[in-house]
Design a protein around this motif. Structure first.
Motif: not given
Length: 137
Positions: A79-84, A97-117
């Motif tokens: 989901l993060i990959w698709i949104i970013r 586009n690079y700026g948006i990608r950088y910002i979204l990468s930082w903002l969305l990164a913590p959500f990847r840990y939901l995969d563990y749940l």
């Protein structure tokens, strides 16, 4: 051992690479493959295919025994990959586009840990970002 991590989707003929791994491995040697499933197109320089878990089993059916197989990266990373990728490719301005990608990468990164749940759920297997397989010759 032979490790092919995030490589065979970039090969025109991945079966040739798996066959070469078979050729160079001694009896009892291991092949580890990790491949994308739900990831955006990423031509570096080429991007030819995606694999399911069953597809990996078929690709490696020459090997005697499947030691391990499963999801290496789960659905929240998909989901993060698709949104970013969606929001960082909306304009023709590459720096924006690079700026948006950088910002979204930082903002969305913590959500990847939901995969563990959700790791042991059916949804994780159906919506995996990546699959892996470990086989033995």
């Amino acid at each position: 051992s032979v490790i092919m991590q995030a490589i065979i989707e970039h090969l025109h003929s991945p079966q040739l690479a798996v066959d070469e791994a078979w050729r160079v491995l001694k009896k009892g040697g291991y092949l580890y493959l990790e491949v994308p499933f739900l990831q955006g197109f990423h031509a570096d320089p080429y991007d030819y295919q995606r694999y399911t878990q069953i597809g990996l089993e078929k690709l490696t059916d020459k090997f005697k025994k499947i030691m391990l197989t499963g999801v290496s990266v789960g659905p929240f990373c998909s989901l993060i990959w698709i949104i970013r990728d969606l929001f960082s490719n909306l304009t023709g301005n590459k720096w924006f586009n690079y700026g948006i990608r950088y910002i979204l990468s930082w903002l969305l990164a913590p959500f990847r840990y939901l995969d563990y749940l959700v790791y042991h759920t059916r949804g994780t297997k159906r919506l995996a970002c990546e699959y892996y397989i470990l086989v033995k010759k």
